[in-house]
Design a protein around this motif. Structure first.
Motif, PDB file in Angstrom:
ATOM      1  N   ARG A 264      -3.096  -6.105  54.472  1.00 54.38           N
ATOM      2  CA  ARG A 264      -3.561  -5.601  53.182  1.00 54.38           C
ATOM      3  C   ARG A 264      -2.412  -5.132  52.302  1.00 54.38           C
ATOM      4  O   ARG A 264      -2.433  -5.323  51.084  1.00 54.38           O
ATOM      5  N   GLY A 268      -1.851  -6.733  48.771  1.00 49.90           N
ATOM      6  CA  GLY A 268      -1.958  -5.829  47.633  1.00 49.90           C
ATOM      7  C   GLY A 268      -0.682  -5.780  46.812  1.00 49.90           C
ATOM      8  O   GLY A 268      -0.715  -5.775  45.569  1.00 49.90           O
ATOM      9  N   ARG A 330       3.600   4.212  47.563  1.00 46.02           N
ATOM     10  CA  ARG A 330       2.327   4.290  46.841  1.00 46.02           C
ATOM     11  C   ARG A 330       2.465   4.977  45.482  1.00 46.02           C
ATOM     12  O   ARG A 330       1.991   4.468  44.453  1.00 46.02           O
ATOM     13  N   THR A 334       2.426   3.235  41.681  1.00 38.27           N
ATOM     14  CA  THR A 334       1.277   3.579  40.842  1.00 38.27           C
ATOM     15  C   THR A 334       1.742   4.194  39.525  1.00 38.27           C
ATOM     16  O   THR A 334       1.287   3.799  38.442  1.00 38.27           O
ATOM     17  N   VAL A 453      -3.887   0.545  39.676  1.00 38.77           N
ATOM     18  CA  VAL A 453      -5.091   0.749  40.488  1.00 38.77           C
ATOM     19  C   VAL A 453      -4.981  -0.009  41.814  1.00 38.77           C
ATOM     20  O   VAL A 453      -5.313   0.515  42.880  1.00 38.77           O
ATOM     21  N   VAL A 454      -4.497  -1.253  41.749  1.00 37.72           N
ATOM     22  CA  VAL A 454      -4.325  -2.048  42.966  1.00 37.72           C
ATOM     23  C   VAL A 454      -3.351  -1.353  43.918  1.00 37.72           C
ATOM     24  O   VAL A 454      -3.593  -1.281  45.138  1.00 37.72           O
ATOM     25  N   TRP A 456      -2.580   1.847  44.148  1.00 34.69           N
ATOM     26  CA  TRP A 456      -3.164   3.068  44.704  1.00 34.69           C
ATOM     27  C   TRP A 456      -4.154   2.742  45.818  1.00 34.69           C
ATOM     28  O   TRP A 456      -4.231   3.443  46.827  1.00 34.69           O
ATOM     29  N   TRP A 457      -4.903   1.634  45.649  1.00 40.73           N
ATOM     30  CA  TRP A 457      -5.889   1.248  46.663  1.00 40.73           C
ATOM     31  C   TRP A 457      -5.226   0.603  47.873  1.00 40.73           C
ATOM     32  O   TRP A 457      -5.530   0.943  49.027  1.00 40.73           O
ATOM     33  N   ALA A 458      -4.300  -0.322  47.643  1.00 39.04           N
ATOM     34  CA  ALA A 458      -3.779  -1.152  48.731  1.00 39.04           C
ATOM     35  C   ALA A 458      -2.704  -0.468  49.554  1.00 39.04           C
ATOM     36  O   ALA A 458      -2.502  -0.820  50.721  1.00 39.04           O
ATOM     37  N   ARG A 460      -2.293   2.830  50.399  1.00 39.17           N
ATOM     38  CA  ARG A 460      -2.512   4.199  50.875  1.00 39.17           C
ATOM     39  C   ARG A 460      -2.015   4.404  52.298  1.00 39.17           C
ATOM     40  O   ARG A 460      -1.755   5.533  52.705  1.00 39.17           O
TER      41      ARG A 460
END
Length: 477
Positions: A264, A268, A330, A334, A453-454, A456-458, A460
């Motif tokens: 991921r 990401g 991260r 971001t 956004v990607v 921050w999500w991918a 973490r």
């Protein structure tokens, strides 16, 4: 200890050869945007033609760069690097002699093929020729010297366009190529992978090129093709893209290793790369045109105007890499795109009222600085994260994939945005271009926010990359 000592004459000349070769390609890519307006005037080119002048090069480079690296591993890195230099120089001469937009576009496609042969070999020659203990220092020297080419590019290109001819933007590559070939022949030893298994992934290369070509034609030529043909070509691009994925999954030695995308973090980071570099490429394309068409800058001033971004990158990108090492990727990946989005949104307000020094200082420079600071935060952690997420032994493939994804993002954004924001053959009219420019910049800001956004999500659970990975990652800018 095997390998050539960096402090030796031969070691220094190896660095010079790789700097000259990669600097030639970097110089060319940084000056063409400055020349676009004059190319359009001289050749009677429409906006779609100018898109192809930029995208023809990117299309060949993005789809063939991984194949170029494989050719070097198999047939000799010095041989393929030298072939790329010759190819690039010949194509540059054809670019400079072009009499029609169509001739220039074909020459740019050929130039991209040369770039795909040349680009992967530059750092590969340093890695394969020098002592292990000297490689980091050599890469640092390579980074600094090619950074100087990035700074000099807009200034030199603007000067050539304004006081000589846009044709010299391409002609300057010929003496650089001659110098590169001479130093390479004298100093650089041949190297190749000791054991190369399997066949070339020709099917993958053909499908990747066809996918990008179908999408690019559909997006750039949508106005002349009509809705039905545009949709058909986009559908064909989707079908070809699916076929590419299936071929890569089934072939024994794929050009792109599908298993990499099971991670991921890797997927990401590459999706974020696609979005960020789409915005970066489109922003550079539109800002350079806006400064000349609407604000009234001469080519030299338009080239120099964007130099603060490069200066910031040279001064602070390594610091961004160090920050990513300390706290993980991260937050930098971001906050960086969000800062870039703010800079792009600021630049969207640049118009004819911003002519002169006062306008540059209050409208153009602040946006460029905020955008540049965002790049400094995200570039090194981005590439380092991609490398760190790859399994052992796949760092080179991962870097190549990430480079191809970045160029694909730029290619698709420059292809799609002009038509999407309502620009056509009347792009030279400031009253028409300026509203389209503003809409395009807001789209770029949106892409950057989506990239944040990607990230921050991918990311973490992404670990902090090693310092070695960061040193390699800083080369990306």
């Amino acid at each position: 200890m095997s390998g050539i000592e960096l402090a030796s004459r031969q070691g220094r000349m190896i660095v010079v050869a790789t700097v000259l070769g990669s600097g030639m390609a970097m110089l060319d890519s940084s000056v063409v945007n400055v020349a676009l307006v004059r190319i359009g005037e001289d050749l009677g080119a429409g906006l779609a033609d100018l898109q192809w002048v930029t995208n023809g090069y990117l299309l060949a480079l993005a789809s063939l760069i991984l194949l170029g690296g494989s050719l070097g591993d198999r047939f000799g890195r010095r041989r393929i690097f030298s072939l790329g230099v010759v190819w690039f120089a010949v194509a540059s001469a054809v670019c400079g002699l072009a009499q029609t937009p169509e001739q220039l576009i074909v020459a740019r496609l050929l130039q991209g093929v040369g770039g795909a042969l040349l680009t992967p070999g530059s750092l590969a020659l340093l890695e394969s020729s020098l002592r292990v203990t000297d490689r980091a220092k050599a890469i640092g020297a390579w980074t600094g010297a090619t950074g100087i080419a990035s700074i000099a590019g807009p200034f030199l290109g603007g000067w050539l366009v304004q006081y000589a001819s846009w044709r010299w933007v391409f002609g300057i590559n010929i003496p650089l190529a001659v110098a590169t070939l001479w130093v390479t022949r004298v100093a650089v030893p041949e190297s190749r992978r000791d054991r190369v298994e399997g066949r070339f992934d020709v099917g993958g290369a053909v499908l990747a090129t066809a996918t990008l070509a179908a999408a690019t034609v559909a997006l750039i030529q949508s106005a002349s093709l009509g809705a039905a043909m545009t949709v058909a070509l986009l559908g064909l691009a989707v079908v070809l893209g699916v076929a590419f994925v299936l071929v890569e999954r089934r072939t024994e030695h794929p050009m792109v290793e599908p298993s990499l995308f099971a991670d991921r973090v890797f997927s990401g980071a590459n999706l974020m790369t696609l979005l960020t570099y789409a915005a970066l490429g489109a922003m550079s394309f539109f800002v350079t045109l806006q400064l000349q068409i609407t604000v009234g800058y001469e080519p030299l001033l338009a080239g120099v105007a964007s130099m603060p971004i490069t200066v910031l990158m040279m001064a602070l990108a390594a610091k961004g890499g160090e920050l990513g090492t300390r706290i993980g990727p991260r937050i930098p990946m971001t906050v960086g795109p969000l800062s870039c989005a703010i800079g792009v949104a600021w630049l969207s307000f640049v118009d004819a009222s911003d002519a002169g020094l006062a306008g540059y200082l209050t409208a153009v420079l602040p946006g460029l600085l905020v955008f540049g600071l965002g790049l400094c935060l995200l570039v090194a952690p981005l590439t380092s994260t991609v490398l760190a997420a790859a399994p052992e032994g796949f760092a080179g493939v991962a870097s190549g994939v990430n480079n191809a994804v970045a160029r694909t993002g730029t290619l698709l954004a420059i292809a799609a945005l002009p038509a999407a924001v309502g620009l056509g053959s009347d792009y030279r009219d400031a009253a028409v271009f300026s509203p389209g420019y503003q809409r395009a910049m807001l789209v770029c800001a949106g892409l950057l926010v989506l990239g944040a956004v990607v990230s921050w999500w991918a990311l973490r659970a992404a670990p902090a990359p090693s310092s070695g990975a960061v040193s390699r990652g800083t080369l990306r800018g």
